[in-house]
Every structure is written in structure tokens, then in C-alpha cells.
Design a protein around this motif. Sequence first.
Motif, PDB file in Angstrom:
ATOM      1  N   LEU A  13       0.387  -1.185   0.039  1.00  0.00           N
ATOM      2  CA  LEU A  13       0.008   0.373  -0.207  1.00  0.00           C
ATOM      3  C   LEU A  13       0.744   1.382  -0.256  1.00  0.00           C
ATOM      4  CD1 LEU A  13      -2.541   1.114   0.387  1.00  0.00           C
ATOM      5  CD2 LEU A  13      -2.706   1.060   2.848  1.00  0.00           C
ATOM      6  N   VAL A  14       1.724   1.732   1.043  1.00  0.00           N
ATOM      7  CA  VAL A  14       2.877   2.416   0.631  1.00  0.00           C
ATOM      8  C   VAL A  14       3.469   2.872  -0.041  1.00  0.00           C
ATOM      9  CG1 VAL A  14       4.955   3.251   2.827  1.00  0.00           C
ATOM     10  CG2 VAL A  14       2.396   2.659   3.850  1.00  0.00           C
ATOM     11  N   GLY A  15       4.595   1.292  -1.097  1.00  0.00           N
ATOM     12  CA  GLY A  15       5.124   1.304  -1.602  1.00  0.00           C
ATOM     13  C   GLY A  15       4.390   2.078  -3.709  1.00  0.00           C
ATOM     14  N   GLY A  16       2.622   1.406  -3.612  1.00  0.00           N
ATOM     15  CA  GLY A  16       1.962   1.770  -4.777  1.00  0.00           C
ATOM     16  C   GLY A  16       1.627   3.622  -4.499  1.00  0.00           C
ATOM     17  N   THR A  17       1.246   3.642  -2.916  1.00  0.00           N
ATOM     18  CA  THR A  17       1.266   5.590  -2.957  1.00  0.00           C
ATOM     19  C   THR A  17       2.201   6.344  -2.843  1.00  0.00           C
ATOM     20  OG1 THR A  17      -0.035   4.689  -0.536  1.00  0.00           O
ATOM     21  CG2 THR A  17       0.530   6.776  -1.032  1.00  0.00           C
ATOM     22  N   LEU A  18       3.748   5.342  -3.071  1.00  0.00           N
ATOM     23  CA  LEU A  18       5.263   6.544  -3.403  1.00  0.00           C
ATOM     24  C   LEU A  18       4.996   6.732  -4.632  1.00  0.00           C
ATOM     25  CD1 LEU A  18       7.082   5.379  -0.353  1.00  0.00           C
ATOM     26  CD2 LEU A  18       5.927   7.666  -0.945  1.00  0.00           C
ATOM     27  N   LEU A  19       4.503   5.270  -5.576  1.00  0.00           N
ATOM     28  CA  LEU A  19       4.379   5.658  -6.906  1.00  0.00           C
ATOM     29  C   LEU A  19       3.398   6.465  -7.436  1.00  0.00           C
ATOM     30  CD1 LEU A  19       5.444   1.793  -7.909  1.00  0.00           C
ATOM     31  CD2 LEU A  19       7.186   3.534  -7.951  1.00  0.00           C
ATOM     32  N   LEU A  20       2.426   6.499  -7.094  1.00  0.00           N
ATOM     33  CA  LEU A  20       1.665   7.804  -7.322  1.00  0.00           C
ATOM     34  C   LEU A  20       2.398   9.096  -7.126  1.00  0.00           C
ATOM     35  CD1 LEU A  20      -1.417   6.636  -6.619  1.00  0.00           C
ATOM     36  CD2 LEU A  20      -0.791   6.061  -8.745  1.00  0.00           C
ATOM     37  N   THR A  21       3.239   9.100  -6.296  1.00  0.00           N
ATOM     38  CA  THR A  21       3.534  10.557  -5.308  1.00  0.00           C
ATOM     39  C   THR A  21       4.411  10.480  -6.795  1.00  0.00           C
ATOM     40  OG1 THR A  21       3.063  10.035  -3.444  1.00  0.00           O
ATOM     41  CG2 THR A  21       4.495  11.813  -3.792  1.00  0.00           C
ATOM     42  N   PRO A  22       4.678  12.251  -7.640  1.00  0.00           N
ATOM     43  CA  PRO A  22       6.079  12.092  -8.444  1.00  0.00           C
ATOM     44  C   PRO A  22       6.947  12.815  -7.805  1.00  0.00           C
ATOM     45  CG  PRO A  22       3.969  14.734  -7.637  1.00  0.00           C
ATOM     46  CD  PRO A  22       3.838  12.722  -7.211  1.00  0.00           C
ATOM     47  N   GLY A  23       8.426  12.140  -8.518  1.00  0.00           N
ATOM     48  CA  GLY A  23       9.690  12.412  -7.755  1.00  0.00           C
ATOM     49  C   GLY A  23      10.639  11.520  -8.027  1.00  0.00           C
ATOM     50  N   PHE A  24      11.760  11.397  -7.927  1.00  0.00           N
ATOM     51  CA  PHE A  24      12.839  10.971  -8.249  1.00  0.00           C
ATOM     52  C   PHE A  24      12.306   9.580  -6.890  1.00  0.00           C
ATOM     53  CE2 PHE A  24      17.066   8.402  -8.059  1.00  0.00           C
ATOM     54  CZ  PHE A  24      16.938   7.242  -9.328  1.00  0.00           C
ATOM     55  N   ILE A  25      12.959  10.251  -5.640  1.00  0.00           N
ATOM     56  CA  ILE A  25      13.490   9.375  -4.769  1.00  0.00           C
ATOM     57  C   ILE A  25      11.582   8.547  -4.137  1.00  0.00           C
ATOM     58  CG2 ILE A  25      13.648   9.253  -2.056  1.00  0.00           C
ATOM     59  CD1 ILE A  25      15.550  12.060  -3.042  1.00  0.00           C
ATOM     60  N   THR A  26      10.618   8.970  -4.246  1.00  0.00           N
ATOM     61  CA  THR A  26       9.374   8.914  -4.166  1.00  0.00           C
ATOM     62  C   THR A  26       9.364   7.684  -4.961  1.00  0.00           C
ATOM     63  OG1 THR A  26       8.392   9.872  -5.394  1.00  0.00           O
ATOM     64  CG2 THR A  26       8.126  10.554  -2.868  1.00  0.00           C
TER      65      THR A  26
END
Length: 63
Positions: A13-26
Motif C-alpha cells: 500500500l505504501v509502495g503504491g502510494t509512493l509510486l503515484l507521488t511525483p519524484g525520483f526518490i519516492t
Amino acid sequence: MPGDVILDGVSILVGGTLLLTPGFITDTLGFLLLAPPTRKFFKALMLKLFRNWIDKGTIKVIR
């Protein structure tokens, strides 16, 4: 303590949310949380964090 399957679900869940957030680190963190070999490392960190919270009394476990 949370079970292994629950920690997998939280990681996904957190990994999928981070992929939706723009940015290289996320994006990098999101892919690391979704990959099973690196997920083991993050699950160990989450388990340690939950144990600290339970020991300090921040989280109460009701059975």
C-alpha cells in the motif's frame, strides 16, 4: 505483533502510494517496497518500529 501478511499489505500500500507521488526518490522507495527481496528489509524495520511503540505504550494492543 502484526503478522507477516499484514506487513506485506502495508508495504504494498505504501509502495503504491509512493509510486503515484511525483519524484525520483519516492519512485525509488516505492519500487523497493514492492520488490519482494527488498521488502524483507523494510518489514524488519516496521516490525522493530511496532515493537518500540508497543513497549513505550504509544500503541495499545486490545485482544
